[in-house]
Design a protein around this motif. Sequence first.
Motif, PDB file in Angstrom:
ATOM      1  N   GLY A 137      40.592  50.767  42.268  1.00  0.00           N
ATOM      2  CA  GLY A 137      42.623  50.963  41.613  1.00  0.00           C
ATOM      3  C   GLY A 137      42.947  49.495  42.119  1.00  0.00           C
ATOM      4  O   GLY A 137      42.606  48.063  42.294  1.00  0.00           O
ATOM      5  N   LEU A 138      44.181  49.453  41.935  1.00  0.00           N
ATOM      6  CA  LEU A 138      45.187  48.739  41.884  1.00  0.00           C
ATOM      7  C   LEU A 138      45.065  48.476  43.159  1.00  0.00           C
ATOM      8  O   LEU A 138      45.021  46.668  43.494  1.00  0.00           O
ATOM      9  N   ASP A 139      45.516  48.798  44.672  1.00  0.00           N
ATOM     10  CA  ASP A 139      45.404  48.721  45.579  1.00  0.00           C
ATOM     11  C   ASP A 139      45.069  49.198  46.366  1.00  0.00           C
ATOM     12  O   ASP A 139      44.933  49.124  48.123  1.00  0.00           O
ATOM     13  N   GLU A 140      43.263  50.213  46.093  1.00  0.00           N
ATOM     14  CA  GLU A 140      42.433  51.033  47.002  1.00  0.00           C
ATOM     15  C   GLU A 140      41.616  50.964  46.265  1.00  0.00           C
ATOM     16  O   GLU A 140      41.468  50.740  45.116  1.00  0.00           O
ATOM     17  N   MET A 141      40.589  51.446  46.835  1.00  0.00           N
ATOM     18  CA  MET A 141      38.778  51.981  46.112  1.00  0.00           C
ATOM     19  C   MET A 141      38.978  53.493  47.027  1.00  0.00           C
ATOM     20  O   MET A 141      38.800  53.964  47.805  1.00  0.00           O
ATOM     21  N   ARG A 142      38.495  53.951  45.711  1.00  0.00           N
ATOM     22  CA  ARG A 142      38.310  55.512  46.172  1.00  0.00           C
ATOM     23  C   ARG A 142      36.431  55.734  46.086  1.00  0.00           C
ATOM     24  O   ARG A 142      35.729  55.363  45.094  1.00  0.00           O
ATOM     25  N   CYS A 143      36.257  56.473  47.068  1.00  0.00           N
ATOM     26  CA  CYS A 143      34.447  56.969  46.584  1.00  0.00           C
ATOM     27  C   CYS A 143      34.828  58.601  47.543  1.00  0.00           C
ATOM     28  O   CYS A 143      35.167  58.919  47.663  1.00  0.00           O
ATOM     29  N   LEU A 144      33.613  58.597  45.863  1.00  0.00           N
ATOM     30  CA  LEU A 144      33.077  60.093  45.719  1.00  0.00           C
ATOM     31  C   LEU A 144      31.778  59.901  45.705  1.00  0.00           C
ATOM     32  O   LEU A 144      31.204  59.922  44.968  1.00  0.00           O
ATOM     33  N   VAL A 145      30.863  61.489  46.867  1.00  0.00           N
ATOM     34  CA  VAL A 145      29.768  62.153  47.164  1.00  0.00           C
ATOM     35  C   VAL A 145      29.425  63.148  46.752  1.00  0.00           C
ATOM     36  O   VAL A 145      30.420  64.319  46.893  1.00  0.00           O
ATOM     37  N   THR A 157      39.533  57.147  50.453  1.00  0.00           N
ATOM     38  CA  THR A 157      40.165  57.061  49.694  1.00  0.00           C
ATOM     39  C   THR A 157      40.202  55.241  51.238  1.00  0.00           C
ATOM     40  O   THR A 157      40.583  55.443  52.057  1.00  0.00           O
ATOM     41  N   ILE A 158      40.017  54.197  50.420  1.00  0.00           N
ATOM     42  CA  ILE A 158      40.163  52.607  51.379  1.00  0.00           C
ATOM     43  C   ILE A 158      41.073  51.876  50.896  1.00  0.00           C
ATOM     44  O   ILE A 158      41.235  51.336  49.922  1.00  0.00           O
ATOM     45  N   SER A 159      42.431  51.616  51.243  1.00  0.00           N
ATOM     46  CA  SER A 159      43.218  50.360  51.288  1.00  0.00           C
ATOM     47  C   SER A 159      42.990  49.074  50.929  1.00  0.00           C
ATOM     48  O   SER A 159      42.261  48.850  51.968  1.00  0.00           O
ATOM     49  N   MET A 160      43.289  48.459  49.955  1.00  0.00           N
ATOM     50  CA  MET A 160      42.662  47.125  49.880  1.00  0.00           C
ATOM     51  C   MET A 160      43.797  45.812  49.969  1.00  0.00           C
ATOM     52  O   MET A 160      43.584  45.743  50.144  1.00  0.00           O
ATOM     53  N   GLY A 161      45.447  46.212  49.687  1.00  0.00           N
ATOM     54  CA  GLY A 161      45.867  45.235  49.562  1.00  0.00           C
ATOM     55  C   GLY A 161      45.755  44.595  47.986  1.00  0.00           C
ATOM     56  O   GLY A 161      44.537  45.127  47.535  1.00  0.00           O
ATOM     57  N   LEU A 162      46.840  43.855  47.464  1.00  0.00           N
ATOM     58  CA  LEU A 162      46.715  43.621  45.935  1.00  0.00           C
ATOM     59  C   LEU A 162      45.614  42.308  45.977  1.00  0.00           C
ATOM     60  O   LEU A 162      45.732  41.855  47.176  1.00  0.00           O
ATOM     61  N   ASP A 163      45.188  42.279  45.030  1.00  0.00           N
ATOM     62  CA  ASP A 163      44.223  41.167  44.374  1.00  0.00           C
ATOM     63  C   ASP A 163      42.569  41.214  45.751  1.00  0.00           C
ATOM     64  O   ASP A 163      42.274  39.828  46.423  1.00  0.00           O
ATOM     65  N   TYR A 164      42.136  42.215  45.907  1.00  0.00           N
ATOM     66  CA  TYR A 164      41.433  41.807  46.585  1.00  0.00           C
ATOM     67  C   TYR A 164      39.837  41.486  46.254  1.00  0.00           C
ATOM     68  O   TYR A 164      40.025  41.268  45.126  1.00  0.00           O
ATOM     69  N   GLN A 165      39.401  41.335  46.884  1.00  0.00           N
ATOM     70  CA  GLN A 165      37.746  40.722  46.726  1.00  0.00           C
ATOM     71  C   GLN A 165      36.653  41.084  46.729  1.00  0.00           C
ATOM     72  O   GLN A 165      36.373  42.301  46.887  1.00  0.00           O
ATOM     73  N   PRO A 166      35.702  40.856  45.136  1.00  0.00           N
ATOM     74  CA  PRO A 166      34.704  41.747  44.866  1.00  0.00           C
ATOM     75  C   PRO A 166      33.927  41.864  46.711  1.00  0.00           C
ATOM     76  O   PRO A 166      33.906  42.883  46.648  1.00  0.00           O
ATOM     77  N   GLN A 167      33.513  41.365  46.900  1.00  0.00           N
ATOM     78  CA  GLN A 167      32.390  41.226  47.679  1.00  0.00           C
ATOM     79  C   GLN A 167      33.289  42.132  49.785  1.00  0.00           C
ATOM     80  O   GLN A 167      32.614  42.505  50.050  1.00  0.00           O
ATOM     81  N   LYS A 174      29.878  50.508  51.562  1.00  0.00           N
ATOM     82  CA  LYS A 174      28.747  50.677  51.858  1.00  0.00           C
ATOM     83  C   LYS A 174      29.168  51.006  52.997  1.00  0.00           C
ATOM     84  O   LYS A 174      28.360  51.881  52.950  1.00  0.00           O
ATOM     85  N   SER A 175      30.305  50.785  53.945  1.00  0.00           N
ATOM     86  CA  SER A 175      30.707  51.292  55.447  1.00  0.00           C
ATOM     87  C   SER A 175      30.926  52.522  55.104  1.00  0.00           C
ATOM     88  O   SER A 175      30.567  53.871  56.250  1.00  0.00           O
ATOM     89  N   ALA A 176      32.071  53.295  54.163  1.00  0.00           N
ATOM     90  CA  ALA A 176      32.157  54.509  53.607  1.00  0.00           C
ATOM     91  C   ALA A 176      30.986  55.268  53.222  1.00  0.00           C
ATOM     92  O   ALA A 176      31.247  56.645  53.549  1.00  0.00           O
ATOM     93  N   ILE A 177      30.045  54.488  52.255  1.00  0.00           N
ATOM     94  CA  ILE A 177      28.955  55.740  51.714  1.00  0.00           C
ATOM     95  C   ILE A 177      28.419  55.998  53.283  1.00  0.00           C
ATOM     96  O   ILE A 177      28.129  57.055  53.523  1.00  0.00           O
TER      97      ILE A 177
END
Length: 439
Positions: A137-145, A157-167, A174-177
Amino acid sequence: MYGSYRPLVDASGDRRRGRCNISVLSKMTYLSYQSTSFVLIMNKPSLRNWLIDKPSASPESLIVRCLRERGVLSASQIAHITGLARSTVSTALNGLRTSGMVIESSAHHDGARGIGRPAATLTLNPAAGTCVGIHLGLDEMRCLVADVSHSVIAEQTISMGLDYQPQQAAELAKSAIAQCYEENGLPMAGLLGVGVSVSGPVSREGVVQRASIVPTWAGVNIRDVFGPVLEQPIFADNESNCSAIAELMWGAAVGQDDFVLFKIDLGVGGAIVQHGRLVTGIAGGAGEFGHISIDPGGDLCRCGNRGCLELYASFARPLEQISRIVRRPVTMDEVIMMAEQGDVGALRMIEDTADFAGRGLGLIGSVINPPLIIIGGRMALAGDILLEPLIASYERHTLIKSRDIAPAVRTRIIVGKHTQNDALLGAVGLVLRHNSRLQ
């Protein structure tokens, strides 16, 4: 934990908001059963191959694929969908039950019921495997198992901030999974793949062509970022295509092999499904309805073209205008609530948006003439306030008018069932359907 799984949808097709038990077994009894089944399946490579590879021509492989894509079915439904003889299905199911790959489900589909005793419904054993969906998403990444029986195990849901980097996203995924699998007692060996939903067209090789929502992802190869870090098969597609998969598998398009999805949010997106499969185009750009130019002399769009439909049919500009009027920032949910309470400004903004959306859909209808159009995105939550003027506009601008044809061949326009979580669910669907695997 295993005793508190919930299905992706309930028996009527609506996604449940609460938790429900997957079975009446105690947690320890179920975990013991799960562990035994997992060992049996993992020790038979052919069984696992039916889950992770393209199906072979064997009846067992076709049945596993059918259940993997559709969830809970009766034997007669499996025969109808696969085209296999009922006797062949019965023989193959006996073997799959013995192996532990297929089990009876406590859920019953309306289509499986007849006079007298309800037909038994079947599903893949949840112990046979799991999959992960990720939405960027825009400033977050969501994961579902979820597991292969179509039950949700965990969301994060992981808060990422704007313009986060792919790596950065790959490492946090990986940590969330790992955390989700450890907390729920899941074996990592059962993970079948990871689906990734991203805002922007994705090529067949996994390259994000454009990414206006998260600009740092433009030109990034999803496979090269997530593959080495997660060490799993990676599936990826743009969020509108993932939304269409969610509606196809669990939502408003269940049982429909041909439809168009049209998303109205802060942007405009879309997807085309024909014969039960996504139409992606040679470079992944099919269904980008928001960038159809309806006014060549119009304002400049973020894509570089002028007069794109997204400038008029998204709710970004109306949201800015209403915020200026009320002298404070407002959300789309607030505007919808204002319209429901009779606010004339909010009603007018939604109606104007619907008028432009209907005009754009009129063009799409004249080109594709689909049997079904599903309206998604957060603006779909406005329901009939949006839908009625949109349908009226569509009728004015499309070639084939409803009044001129029989009801059976008219294009139906309805609201989707997964308007806020569709892209994430669809990312899971990528894995279950083996859509858009990156090689």
